[in-house]
Design a protein around this motif. Structure first.
Motif, PDB file in Angstrom:
ATOM      1  N   LEU A  91      -4.656   1.965  -1.779  1.00 29.97           N
ATOM      2  CA  LEU A  91      -3.990   2.350  -0.495  1.00 29.97           C
ATOM      3  C   LEU A  91      -2.369   2.609  -0.710  1.00 29.97           C
ATOM      4  O   LEU A  91      -1.631   3.138   0.112  1.00 29.97           O
ATOM      5  CB  LEU A  91      -4.076   1.033   0.662  1.00 29.97           C
ATOM      6  CG  LEU A  91      -5.651   1.349   1.127  1.00 29.97           C
ATOM      7  CD1 LEU A  91      -5.774   0.067   2.007  1.00 29.97           C
ATOM      8  CD2 LEU A  91      -5.809   2.767   1.974  1.00 29.97           C
ATOM      9  N   ALA A  92      -1.868   1.628  -1.531  1.00 26.42           N
ATOM     10  CA  ALA A  92      -0.312   1.450  -1.812  1.00 26.42           C
ATOM     11  C   ALA A  92       0.557   2.881  -1.426  1.00 26.42           C
ATOM     12  O   ALA A  92       1.301   2.829  -0.811  1.00 26.42           O
ATOM     13  CB  ALA A  92       0.036   0.516  -2.768  1.00 26.42           C
ATOM     14  N   PRO A  93       0.136   3.509  -2.191  1.00 24.80           N
ATOM     15  CA  PRO A  93       0.820   5.071  -2.249  1.00 24.80           C
ATOM     16  C   PRO A  93       0.599   5.970  -1.031  1.00 24.80           C
ATOM     17  O   PRO A  93       1.059   6.865  -0.981  1.00 24.80           O
ATOM     18  CB  PRO A  93       0.646   5.604  -3.600  1.00 24.80           C
ATOM     19  CG  PRO A  93      -0.719   5.067  -3.887  1.00 24.80           C
ATOM     20  CD  PRO A  93      -0.922   3.681  -3.462  1.00 24.80           C
ATOM     21  N   ARG A  94      -0.293   5.443  -0.219  1.00 30.78           N
ATOM     22  CA  ARG A  94      -1.014   6.274   0.693  1.00 30.78           C
ATOM     23  C   ARG A  94      -0.871   5.956   2.054  1.00 30.78           C
ATOM     24  O   ARG A  94      -1.235   6.483   3.076  1.00 30.78           O
ATOM     25  CB  ARG A  94      -2.588   6.540   0.347  1.00 30.78           C
ATOM     26  CG  ARG A  94      -3.023   7.129  -0.981  1.00 30.78           C
ATOM     27  CD  ARG A  94      -4.560   7.169  -1.386  1.00 30.78           C
ATOM     28  NE  ARG A  94      -4.828   7.870  -2.554  1.00 30.78           N
ATOM     29  CZ  ARG A  94      -4.527   7.706  -3.587  1.00 30.78           C
ATOM     30  NH1 ARG A  94      -4.405   6.236  -3.940  1.00 30.78           N
ATOM     31  NH2 ARG A  94      -5.159   8.474  -4.600  1.00 30.78           N
ATOM     32  N   ILE A  95      -0.433   4.909   2.230  1.00 34.18           N
ATOM     33  CA  ILE A  95      -0.226   4.286   3.475  1.00 34.18           C
ATOM     34  C   ILE A  95       0.914   4.744   4.519  1.00 34.18           C
ATOM     35  O   ILE A  95       0.997   4.490   5.837  1.00 34.18           O
ATOM     36  CB  ILE A  95      -0.219   2.637   3.608  1.00 34.18           C
ATOM     37  CG1 ILE A  95       1.218   2.112   3.064  1.00 34.18           C
ATOM     38  CG2 ILE A  95      -1.495   2.055   2.963  1.00 34.18           C
ATOM     39  CD1 ILE A  95       1.390   0.595   3.299  1.00 34.18           C
ATOM     40  N   GLY A  96       1.848   5.377   3.917  1.00 35.76           N
ATOM     41  CA  GLY A  96       2.804   5.878   4.626  1.00 35.76           C
ATOM     42  C   GLY A  96       3.655   4.511   5.344  1.00 35.76           C
ATOM     43  O   GLY A  96       3.968   3.524   5.034  1.00 35.76           O
ATOM     44  N   GLU A  97       3.919   4.723   6.638  1.00 38.12           N
ATOM     45  CA  GLU A  97       4.389   3.655   7.505  1.00 38.12           C
ATOM     46  C   GLU A  97       3.455   2.774   8.290  1.00 38.12           C
ATOM     47  O   GLU A  97       3.967   2.016   9.126  1.00 38.12           O
ATOM     48  CB  GLU A  97       5.565   4.346   8.534  1.00 38.12           C
ATOM     49  CG  GLU A  97       6.665   5.083   7.843  1.00 38.12           C
ATOM     50  CD  GLU A  97       7.382   4.183   7.242  1.00 38.12           C
ATOM     51  OE1 GLU A  97       7.616   2.991   7.634  1.00 38.12           O
ATOM     52  OE2 GLU A  97       7.950   4.241   6.025  1.00 38.12           O
ATOM     53  N   ALA A  98       2.221   3.202   7.835  1.00 35.47           N
ATOM     54  CA  ALA A  98       1.008   2.263   8.768  1.00 35.47           C
ATOM     55  C   ALA A  98       1.278   0.778   8.408  1.00 35.47           C
ATOM     56  O   ALA A  98       1.555   0.333   7.417  1.00 35.47           O
ATOM     57  CB  ALA A  98      -0.286   2.814   8.095  1.00 35.47           C
ATOM     58  N   SER A  99       0.991  -0.077   9.571  1.00 32.08           N
ATOM     59  CA  SER A  99       0.771  -1.330   9.329  1.00 32.08           C
ATOM     60  C   SER A  99      -0.807  -1.494   8.461  1.00 32.08           C
ATOM     61  O   SER A  99      -1.690  -0.689   8.972  1.00 32.08           O
ATOM     62  CB  SER A  99       0.702  -2.162  10.572  1.00 32.08           C
ATOM     63  OG  SER A  99       2.014  -2.052  11.227  1.00 32.08           O
ATOM     64  N   VAL A 100      -1.088  -2.452   7.808  1.00 28.26           N
ATOM     65  CA  VAL A 100      -2.261  -2.590   7.286  1.00 28.26           C
ATOM     66  C   VAL A 100      -2.771  -3.966   7.568  1.00 28.26           C
ATOM     67  O   VAL A 100      -2.177  -5.225   7.414  1.00 28.26           O
ATOM     68  CB  VAL A 100      -2.265  -2.817   5.599  1.00 28.26           C
ATOM     69  CG1 VAL A 100      -3.646  -2.894   5.136  1.00 28.26           C
ATOM     70  CG2 VAL A 100      -1.687  -1.517   5.161  1.00 28.26           C
TER      71      VAL A 100
END
Length: 307
Positions: A95-104
């Motif tokens: 996920l790290a390079p794919r989340i953009g500005e999203a909260s997780v």
């Protein structure tokens, strides 16, 4: 809010359904090739604790929007990550390079230092939580699930952030009650050893499902978890901050009698256990193995779990 549920397991499905009903734009990420296998609909036989009378059963179909790709530019605002703790590192790395500005929202068991467990996800984008639901998919593909009307949310020892507030707001829009836990690290680890007690007993009983209504099995499970509390203290957990959560371990006999009665006679309580018929499921064995490993590292004896 644009929300991505990571996977289409029990927790992702039931909470994805809640968020969808609340008006959010919800999609599910699945491994390449799985979308066709899953189809665009899941049938639920759901005891929903938000519904009155308490725990009213819902039997319905939920249409899911599945995707097999994910990119930082996809514009998700929230990603809900609910996988077994032994899969967190793999999922976080993906996920790290794919989340953009999203909260997780990390939504489940954690045993390492929480932020270490989900590195390399950016610490300021992570919120920790815990669902209050359980169940499983039957041979007919129907999701048999029960959910309580509340969840737990917190951060890793930090003050409440704007991201945490946004996650709490989204969950409350579903009709859930959200309890904000100031010591999420300690709470997560306490839940982990509670699971260790249950999984250890499941191996003896034959499964969690076989523990339903068994007072002695619950008593032994709670006593096993109580014997693990010194391990939490060795890790720096202040158990005094979690007195209500440790109640079953401090009074195992009384709480075992109540648990046995409830799981046998109350459908909501029994549904989650009934779905767990394999005592050697990957998450269960990983919980026991990692508990033993940490006890050896710290030199804390845990005779009830063996070497």
């Amino acid at each position: 809010m644009r929300i991505l549920m990571f996977g289409r397991g029990v927790i992702a499905t039931v909470y994805g359904c809640m968020l969808d009903e609340a008006g959010h734009d919800v999609e599910f990420y699945v491994r390449p090739g799985r979308a066709e296998e899953y189809g665009d609909e899941v049938r639920l036989d759901w005891i929903d604790g938000r519904r009155k009378p308490f725990g009213r059963r819902r039997q319905e179909a939920f249409r899911t929007s599945l995707r097999e790709t994910l990119d930082a530019a996809d514009g998700f605002e929230l990603i809900v990550l609910s996988v077994g703790h032994h899969r967190l590192a793999e999922a976080a790395a993906f996920l790290a390079p794919r989340i953009g500005e999203a909260s997780v929202l990390v939504f489940g068991n954690v045993w390492k230092e929480p932020l270490d467990a989900v590195a390399p996800l950016p610490a300021d984008q992570v919120v920790f939580g815990f669902p209050q639901a359980g169940g499983g998919f039957g041979e007919d593909g129907v999701l048999q699930v029960a959910s309580l009307p509340s969840v737990v949310v917190g951060t890793d020892g930090a003050s409440a952030s704007i991201r945490e507030a946004a996650v709490v707001a989204a969950l409350r829009e579903t009709g859930l009650s959200v309890r904000r836990e100031p010591d999420m690290r300690g709470w997560l680890w306490l839940h982990f050893v509670a699971d260790a007690g249950m999984f250890a007993q499941a191996l003896r009983s034959g499964s969690l499902a076989r523990m339903i209504g068994d007072r002695q099995a619950f008593r032994t499970a709670f006593a096993t978890a109580r014997a693990l509390l010194p391990l939490l203290e060795a890790r720096g957990v202040d158990l005094g901050r979690h007195r209500s959560a440790t109640l079953p371990f401090r009074f195992p006999g009384l709480m075992a009698a109540a648990s046995a009665w409830v799981t046998k006679l109350v459908p909501m309580a029994g549904t989650s256990l009934a779905a767990h018929t394999d005592p050697r499921a990957a998450e269960a064995l990983a919980v026991l193995a990692d508990t033993r490993l940490e006890a050896r590292r710290l030199g804390v004896p845990i005779p009830r779990l063996g070497p």
